[in-house]
Design an enzyme around this catalytic site. Structure first.
Site, short mmCIF file in Angstrom:
data_model
loop_
_atom_site.label_atom_id
_atom_site.label_comp_id
_atom_site.label_asym_id
_atom_site.label_seq_id
_atom_site.Cartn_x
_atom_site.Cartn_y
_atom_site.Cartn_z
N ASP A 26 -24.35 20.89 20.36
CA ASP A 26 -23.08 20.50 19.74
C ASP A 26 -21.91 21.31 20.31
OD1 ASP A 26 -21.42 19.15 18.05
OD2 ASP A 26 -21.96 20.25 16.25
N ASN A 74 -23.86 7.85 17.46
CA ASN A 74 -22.86 8.12 18.51
C ASN A 74 -22.21 6.86 19.09
OD1 ASN A 74 -24.56 11.08 19.82
ND2 ASN A 74 -22.87 10.93 18.36
C1 FPP Z 1 -22.20 16.90 20.79
O1 FPP Z 1 -20.95 17.45 21.11
C2 FPP Z 1 -22.85 16.44 21.99
C3 FPP Z 1 -23.19 15.15 22.26
C4 FPP Z 1 -22.94 14.04 21.33
C5 FPP Z 1 -23.82 14.78 23.53
C6 FPP Z 1 -24.75 15.78 24.15
C7 FPP Z 1 -24.81 15.51 25.58
C8 FPP Z 1 -24.89 16.43 26.57
C9 FPP Z 1 -25.06 17.87 26.34
C10 FPP Z 1 -24.81 16.05 28.00
C11 FPP Z 1 -25.66 14.94 28.42
C12 FPP Z 1 -27.09 15.13 28.21
C13 FPP Z 1 -28.02 14.89 29.13
C14 FPP Z 1 -29.46 14.86 28.76
C15 FPP Z 1 -27.65 14.68 30.54
P1 FPP Z 1 -19.64 16.76 20.53
O2 FPP Z 1 -19.14 15.80 21.54
O3 FPP Z 1 -19.95 16.16 19.19
O4 FPP Z 1 -18.69 17.98 20.40
P2 FPP Z 1 -17.60 18.23 19.27
O5 FPP Z 1 -18.32 18.31 17.96
O6 FPP Z 1 -16.98 19.52 19.68
O7 FPP Z 1 -16.64 17.07 19.35
#
Ligand code: FPP
Length: 246
Positions: A26, A74
């Site tokens: 996250d 998502n």
């Molecule tokens: C949460 O951060 C993260 C995600 C929804 C996506 C996770 C993906 C990756 C780490 C990269 C891609 C993965 C692979 C396997 C290549 P957020 O976007 O919710 O962050 P925030 O809460 O700060 O908005």
């Protein structure tokens, strides 16, 4: 909540490693915002972070790692962000052979494939097949994954077996249900890590984390380094796990 100190992995008990680590990666968006960058830059940096952590976990001898890459919820994000994440995942799968070369990682995708593009499904099958015979860490990429969806899906399969006379309702037990999960034949999660300060499960591995030790880290995922993984493992090793006993 822990703020980690700079230390190496010298005092980790290698005979008491978690067998299965789950990670809620996250904070990519906030990481980017803080730097005046688009959210996509945070996801890109998050993917880089992931490579380092999987490599380190594999080198340490961890057997399973499950990472939450894209949840069933998502899809609610703006289309441009969804598309970016899907492309990033696609690249990750395509390059898995190269980027994780020599590291013996077995890659699997867990979650519902019904909503994924045909191209993505084909690539998942290809990468899974290509890496299936390896002997290193099993990496489950949770993609279009939701813990509740997984349990509903498992329930449907059990019901179908009952309807077809292959099973009676009384024969259903934890083992039978586990066999219908995406993680069938894998051990439960022992250590669950969530970055960026949030302290919730967000529909991740609801069944498999029943007895997991949870470690919440303040850092955003792109800042999470192998030394932070070591600290999480150290915290895990200092907890008294009783599994309901005394
Ligand atoms: C949460 O951060 C993260 C995600 C929804 C996506 C996770 C993906 C990756 C780490 C990269 C891609 C993965 C692979 C396997 C290549 P957020 O976007 O919710 O962050 P925030 O809460 O700060 O908005």
């Amino acid at each position: 909540m822990f703020l980690f100190r700079k230390r190496d992995n010298k005092d980790i008990d290698m005979s008491n490693l978690p067998q299965h680590i789950g990670i809620i990666m996250d904070g990519n968006g906030r990481w980017a915002k803080k730097r005046g960058l688009p959210r996509s830059a945070g996801h890109k940096a998050g993917a880089e972070s992931l490579k380092k952590i999987v490599t380190e976990a594999n080198n340490m001898g961890i057997e399973y790692i499950t990472v939450y890459a894209f949840s069933t919820e998502n899809w609610k994000r703006p289309k441009a962000e969804v598309d970016y994440l899907m492309n990033l995942l696609m690249d990750y799968l395509i390059n898995a052979e190269k980027t994780l070369a020599g590291e013996n990682v077995r890659i699997r995708a867990i979650g519902s494939r019904a909503e994924l593009s045909e191209e993505m499904c084909r690539q998942i099958e290809k990468t899974e097949k290509l890496t299936a015979d390896r002997s290193g860490i099993v990496m489950n990429i949770a993609l279009n994954y939701g813990g509740r969806e997984e349990l509903v899906n498992a329930t449907k399969k059990l019901c179908r077996n009952v309807a077809e006379g292959k099973l009676t309702p009384d024969e259903i037990d934890e083992e039978k249900l586990e066999q219908e999960l995406y993680t069938a034949n894998q051990p439960d999660v022992d250590l669950l890590i969530r970055t960026s300060g949030e302290q919730r499960l967000s529909n991740f591995m609801l069944w498999q984390v029943s007895y997991a030790e949870m470690v919440f880290v303040k850092k955003a995922w792109p800042d999470f380094k192998p030394k932070d993984l070591h600290e999480c493992i150290r915290i895990f090793q200092n907890r008294g796990r009783r599994f309901g006993g005394i």
